[in-house]
Scaffold this motif. Structure first.
Motif, short mmCIF file in Angstrom:
data_model
loop_
_atom_site.label_atom_id
_atom_site.label_comp_id
_atom_site.label_asym_id
_atom_site.label_seq_id
_atom_site.Cartn_x
_atom_site.Cartn_y
_atom_site.Cartn_z
N ARG A 158 0.83 -1.20 0.00
CA ARG A 158 0.00 0.00 0.00
C ARG A 158 0.86 1.25 0.00
O ARG A 158 1.92 1.28 0.61
CB ARG A 158 -0.90 0.02 1.23
CG ARG A 158 -1.92 -1.08 1.22
CD ARG A 158 -2.82 -0.99 2.41
NE ARG A 158 -3.75 -2.10 2.42
CZ ARG A 158 -4.67 -2.28 3.34
NH1 ARG A 158 -4.78 -1.44 4.35
NH2 ARG A 158 -5.48 -3.32 3.28
N SER A 159 0.34 2.27 -0.67
CA SER A 159 1.00 3.56 -0.71
C SER A 159 -0.07 4.64 -0.72
O SER A 159 -1.21 4.39 -1.12
CB SER A 159 1.86 3.70 -1.97
OG SER A 159 2.40 5.00 -2.07
N GLU A 160 0.30 5.81 -0.30
CA GLU A 160 -0.59 6.96 -0.47
C GLU A 160 -0.65 7.29 -1.96
O GLU A 160 0.33 7.11 -2.67
CB GLU A 160 -0.07 8.17 0.31
CG GLU A 160 0.00 7.96 1.81
CD GLU A 160 -1.35 7.70 2.44
OE1 GLU A 160 -2.36 8.27 1.97
OE2 GLU A 160 -1.41 6.92 3.40
N LYS A 161 -1.81 7.73 -2.44
CA LYS A 161 -1.93 8.12 -3.84
C LYS A 161 -1.16 9.40 -4.12
O LYS A 161 -0.58 9.57 -5.18
CB LYS A 161 -3.40 8.35 -4.21
CG LYS A 161 -4.15 7.13 -4.57
CD LYS A 161 -5.52 7.52 -5.07
CE LYS A 161 -6.40 6.30 -5.19
NZ LYS A 161 -7.77 6.65 -5.56
N ASP A 162 -1.17 10.32 -3.15
CA ASP A 162 -0.55 11.62 -3.33
C ASP A 162 0.97 11.48 -3.31
O ASP A 162 1.57 11.20 -2.27
CB ASP A 162 -1.01 12.58 -2.23
CG ASP A 162 -0.51 14.00 -2.42
OD1 ASP A 162 0.31 14.23 -3.33
OD2 ASP A 162 -0.94 14.87 -1.66
N VAL A 163 1.58 11.65 -4.45
CA VAL A 163 3.02 11.48 -4.58
C VAL A 163 3.79 12.62 -3.94
O VAL A 163 4.91 12.46 -3.51
CB VAL A 163 3.41 11.33 -6.08
CG1 VAL A 163 4.91 11.21 -6.26
CG2 VAL A 163 2.71 10.12 -6.68
N GLY A 164 3.16 13.78 -3.79
CA GLY A 164 3.84 14.95 -3.23
C GLY A 164 3.84 14.98 -1.73
O GLY A 164 4.73 14.46 -1.06
N ALA A 165 2.82 15.58 -1.17
CA ALA A 165 2.77 15.86 0.27
C ALA A 165 2.71 14.61 1.13
O ALA A 165 3.20 14.59 2.25
CB ALA A 165 1.57 16.75 0.58
N GLU A 166 2.14 13.54 0.63
CA GLU A 166 1.95 12.32 1.44
C GLU A 166 3.04 11.28 1.25
O GLU A 166 2.92 10.18 1.75
CB GLU A 166 0.58 11.71 1.12
CG GLU A 166 -0.59 12.60 1.46
CD GLU A 166 -0.71 12.87 2.95
OE1 GLU A 166 -0.42 11.97 3.76
OE2 GLU A 166 -1.10 14.00 3.30
N CYS A 167 4.07 11.59 0.51
CA CYS A 167 5.20 10.66 0.27
C CYS A 167 4.76 9.39 -0.47
O CYS A 167 5.34 8.33 -0.29
CB CYS A 167 5.89 10.28 1.57
SG CYS A 167 6.62 11.67 2.44
N GLY A 168 3.72 9.50 -1.27
CA GLY A 168 3.24 8.34 -2.01
C GLY A 168 4.19 7.93 -3.12
O GLY A 168 5.09 8.66 -3.52
N VAL A 169 3.95 6.71 -3.63
CA VAL A 169 4.77 6.15 -4.69
C VAL A 169 3.84 5.77 -5.84
O VAL A 169 2.80 5.15 -5.63
CB VAL A 169 5.51 4.88 -4.21
CG1 VAL A 169 6.31 4.25 -5.33
CG2 VAL A 169 6.41 5.22 -3.04
N LYS A 170 4.20 6.15 -7.06
CA LYS A 170 3.43 5.76 -8.24
C LYS A 170 4.22 4.71 -9.00
O LYS A 170 5.33 4.97 -9.44
CB LYS A 170 3.14 6.96 -9.13
CG LYS A 170 2.27 6.58 -10.33
CD LYS A 170 2.08 7.75 -11.27
CE LYS A 170 1.23 7.41 -12.46
NZ LYS A 170 1.62 6.22 -13.20
#
Length: 140
Positions: free
Chosen positions: A76-88
């Motif tokens: 699982r990852s946060e969708k938000d690649v910026g503020a939430e440190c997510g990974v796409k």
């Protein structure tokens, strides 16, 4: 006048915090590898949006560099690649995936973020790939 200045300062502070987003500790490949609880090489086979702004990637694991994880791993990852440190991650692409493990009464939840080592396998230098495969990063 005072209200206008306060409003402008407030808006600027919000913009600055949005611009900075995710902040990660800097380190060598070895240090980033050591911060992770698991590190595996695998291909993304499925991408599923989850509630709460997260995404779940299904990974066909073909090599474990640290702890043994299931052959079919859901991370699982946060969708938000910026503020939430997510990974796409992209479907059909092989990655070095590393992250943390949270255990609960239902099993283990594997999480990844942009502060750990999540990179397309083909973009990792050959020498680094060889060190990973030989276990030379395991001296944590």
């Amino acid at each position: 006048m005072k209200l206008t200045i306060v409003t402008i300062v407030f808006v600027l502070m919000n913009l600055i915090s949005e611009a900075h987003g995710c902040t990660c500790a800097v380190g060598t490949d070895q240090e980033v590898f050591c911060r992770a609880e698991f590190a595996s090489r695998g291909k993304i086979t499925e991408i599923k949006p989850l509630k709460g702004g997260q995404v779940e990637y299904t990974v066909a694991v073909n090599y474990n560099f640290k702890i043994k994880v299931p052959k079919t791993l859901k991370v699982r990852s946060e969708k938000d690649v910026g503020a939430e440190c997510g990974v796409k991650l992209d479907k059909g692409v092989e990655y070095l995936i590393s992250g943390t493990v949270t255990k609960n009464r239902y099993g283990s939840i594997y999480r990844i973020n942009s502060c750990l080592w999540n990179q397309k396998w083909q973009s990792i230098k050959f020498e680094t790939q060889r060190k990973l495969l030989r276990g030379q990063f395991n001296n944590c």
